[in-house]
Design a protein around this motif. Sequence first.
Motif, mmCIF file in Angstrom:
data_model
loop_
_atom_site.group_PDB
_atom_site.id
_atom_site.type_symbol
_atom_site.label_atom_id
_atom_site.label_comp_id
_atom_site.label_asym_id
_atom_site.label_seq_id
_atom_site.Cartn_x
_atom_site.Cartn_y
_atom_site.Cartn_z
ATOM 1 N N ALA A 160 0.810 -1.216 0.000
ATOM 2 C CA ALA A 160 0.000 0.000 0.000
ATOM 3 C C ALA A 160 0.845 1.269 0.000
ATOM 4 O O ALA A 160 0.497 2.256 -0.645
ATOM 5 C CB ALA A 160 -0.930 -0.011 1.221
ATOM 6 N N GLU A 161 1.965 1.246 0.725
ATOM 7 C CA GLU A 161 2.775 2.462 0.872
ATOM 8 C C GLU A 161 3.353 2.948 -0.453
ATOM 9 O O GLU A 161 3.679 4.127 -0.597
ATOM 10 C CB GLU A 161 3.915 2.219 1.866
ATOM 11 N N THR A 162 3.527 2.053 -1.404
ATOM 12 C CA THR A 162 4.140 2.455 -2.687
ATOM 13 C C THR A 162 3.168 2.295 -3.860
ATOM 14 O O THR A 162 3.589 2.387 -5.013
ATOM 15 C CB THR A 162 5.408 1.614 -2.954
ATOM 16 N N GLU A 163 1.902 2.094 -3.575
ATOM 17 C CA GLU A 163 0.945 1.822 -4.655
ATOM 18 C C GLU A 163 0.855 2.982 -5.627
ATOM 19 O O GLU A 163 0.861 2.793 -6.856
ATOM 20 C CB GLU A 163 -0.431 1.514 -4.076
ATOM 21 N N ASP A 164 0.774 4.210 -5.108
ATOM 22 C CA ASP A 164 0.666 5.370 -5.999
ATOM 23 C C ASP A 164 1.916 5.527 -6.860
ATOM 24 O O ASP A 164 1.832 5.992 -8.004
ATOM 25 C CB ASP A 164 0.445 6.637 -5.166
ATOM 26 N N LEU A 165 3.058 5.116 -6.310
ATOM 27 C CA LEU A 165 4.328 5.252 -7.022
ATOM 28 C C LEU A 165 4.375 4.394 -8.285
ATOM 29 O O LEU A 165 5.061 4.720 -9.249
ATOM 30 C CB LEU A 165 5.474 4.862 -6.073
ATOM 31 N N LEU A 166 3.598 3.297 -8.278
ATOM 32 C CA LEU A 166 3.670 2.335 -9.377
ATOM 33 C C LEU A 166 2.807 2.696 -10.568
ATOM 34 O O LEU A 166 3.005 2.128 -11.658
ATOM 35 C CB LEU A 166 3.219 0.944 -8.887
ATOM 36 N N GLU A 167 1.869 3.587 -10.383
ATOM 37 C CA GLU A 167 0.796 3.728 -11.369
ATOM 38 C C GLU A 167 1.303 4.000 -12.775
ATOM 39 O O GLU A 167 0.891 3.354 -13.740
ATOM 40 C CB GLU A 167 -0.177 4.826 -10.923
ATOM 41 N N ALA A 168 2.186 4.963 -12.918
ATOM 42 C CA ALA A 168 2.624 5.327 -14.267
ATOM 43 C C ALA A 168 3.371 4.172 -14.931
ATOM 44 O O ALA A 168 3.118 3.847 -16.106
ATOM 45 C CB ALA A 168 3.525 6.566 -14.196
ATOM 46 N N THR A 169 4.274 3.522 -14.202
ATOM 47 C CA THR A 169 5.033 2.410 -14.778
ATOM 48 C C THR A 169 4.124 1.222 -15.043
ATOM 49 O O THR A 169 4.260 0.547 -16.085
ATOM 50 C CB THR A 169 6.170 2.010 -13.821
ATOM 51 N N ARG A 170 3.198 0.950 -14.140
ATOM 52 C CA ARG A 170 2.278 -0.157 -14.356
ATOM 53 C C ARG A 170 1.426 0.076 -15.609
ATOM 54 O O ARG A 170 1.188 -0.855 -16.389
ATOM 55 C CB ARG A 170 1.377 -0.337 -13.123
ATOM 56 N N PHE A 171 1.026 1.305 -15.814
ATOM 57 C CA PHE A 171 0.227 1.637 -17.002
ATOM 58 C C PHE A 171 1.019 1.371 -18.282
ATOM 59 O O PHE A 171 0.467 0.944 -19.301
ATOM 60 C CB PHE A 171 -0.196 3.109 -16.928
ATOM 61 N N ASP A 172 2.355 1.581 -18.230
ATOM 62 C CA ASP A 172 3.193 1.389 -19.413
ATOM 63 C C ASP A 172 3.461 -0.080 -19.719
ATOM 64 O O ASP A 172 3.549 -0.475 -20.895
ATOM 65 C CB ASP A 172 4.530 2.109 -19.238
ATOM 66 N N ILE A 173 3.613 -0.910 -18.669
ATOM 67 C CA ILE A 173 4.078 -2.278 -18.917
ATOM 68 C C ILE A 173 2.960 -3.314 -18.996
ATOM 69 O O ILE A 173 3.124 -4.356 -19.642
ATOM 70 C CB ILE A 173 5.092 -2.721 -17.844
ATOM 71 N N VAL A 174 1.842 -3.063 -18.341
ATOM 72 C CA VAL A 174 0.798 -4.089 -18.293
ATOM 73 C C VAL A 174 0.281 -4.467 -19.677
ATOM 74 O O VAL A 174 0.032 -5.658 -19.947
ATOM 75 C CB VAL A 174 -0.348 -3.654 -17.358
#
Length: 567
Positions: A160-174
């Motif tokens: 949870a602590e880093t969930e917001d941090l992942l959003e942009a990269t997750r959007f690119d790789i998924v």
Amino acid sequence: MSGSRATARHQQRVEELCAAAVRALSGEPNLHFRGRRLHRGHRRLPMHAPHLQPSLDDDFGSFRGAADGMALRLTHSDAELHRSLHPADPVQRLIFEMLEQFRVEALAGLPGVIANLRHRHVQWSLDVHHSGMTETSRGILLYTVAQVCRSRVTGQPVVAETEDLLEATRFDIVPALGKDLTGLRRRRHDQNAYAEHALAIARIVGNMLAAADENDEHDGEDIDDHARFPLFLDSDDDFDDTIPQVSTGHSRVLGESEAGYRAFTTAYDRQHAVPALVRAKLLRDYRQRLDRCITGQGVNIPRLTRQLKMLLADPARNGWDGGQEEGHVDGRRLAQLIASPTERRLFRTERIEPAANCLVTFLIDCSGSMKEHIESIAVIVDVFARALELAGASSEILGFTTGAWNGGRAMREWHRSGRPAHPGRLNELCHLVFKDADTSWRRARPGIAGLLKADLFREGVDGEAVTWACRRMAGRSEQRRLLIVLSDGSPMDSATNLTNDRHYLDNHLKDVVRQEEMAGSAQIYGLGVGLDLSPFYRRSHALDLSHGSGNDVFREILEMIARDRRS
């Protein structure tokens, strides 16, 4: 109990509990931790993923989670199949290893194990984030892949602590990984089918990182994998298990003998002070040669001295400090109270200082095969003897060989006696004293250099040499005694092996080490020169002297002693 000792005891207890958990979950009774690493018997097992190696600062839950992860890997993963599938590229292999670990963790069924695994994953994730790795483009890519893949395989949310941090990269790789991410969850019960999706993900992410590397090279950046991904590349699936292990077996002769181990004759056994065997001028030449070798290695002796003192010293009473304002009343100062009623410095306190009340004995295998390593060995024991003396500890440097090749006079006497079967040890021992505990390093310098005399090296009977060294130590007053045996192989005396069986001396060495440790004679360590001596010595380490005996070699030896100190 000092803080360091309490910490060591606590860590030992943690490892004992974790080892018990691994054995219970995996069903393998011969698993145990040694030096914070999981071993099966004497064989060290590779660490398959970086989050399976907590630091000493981590809590007990992290150690339990790592232990549960190791047990699941042993239980649910076919090591041979996995080894045959993993890719050659280091980064792709890293990702493939993590994905296989996530697969076995997804198969956990016990609620406690699931909670432990989750706790360890969260702690590792936060360590990666707080280390600053997620501030780089490559770091955040690897971190996002780890979070997203584990979430898909296990069905648990990302941290949870880093969930917001992942959003942009997750959007690119998924979008690129979507099909294979779905396959990970669906195929988690089939290792071979799961590996197809894991390999695809590893390949895609590896290509993304390679493309990023090319861009950075064009920008003039110098790229280093270990600087880039320190908490990811901490895993040692590439652990080099090619260090040969000494081969041992059962000695039928020793096992069936009612009298146990014996020597056919001890009439020709000798003990020599090395300076009496070598001409003084030759010793001076050897000493100059050894001094040049030591200078060339650039060993930091003051730092080694400080490390040895920290490792070997214990608090000890060393007199009193007078003129204190509190403590025990000092009767010698009571008269001052009459002369000066306002005087307050009438007390004394006991002085406690670290003292290395310790004897370290180096026992060197002077068999023929050790000649090629002896220059490096001489540097090691000479520097240690000097540093130990500066640290306030005592040291001895001993060696063992035989008086002759192929049995010598003992063999000839056996022939004259009608060659009785199974005569036991059949050679003349030669025990060497290069430096005794009462001689200072400065006075012993020529004798230590006698290690370079090549014709001292013949064959070796290790078990009796260990007994001899322990008997010498038992007569000393030091409270702590360490025996460090340096050898490059099994005991070897051709005459004894031919007239008994090939494992006669091996089994005797094992028995001697076990008996001496049970008796408390000394803490016995085996330093193998390019060889794993763990079948003989419970405390052991394999040294690589191919690049000399610089600071790294001394650090490894100190770490070996420190591991035992912590336990």
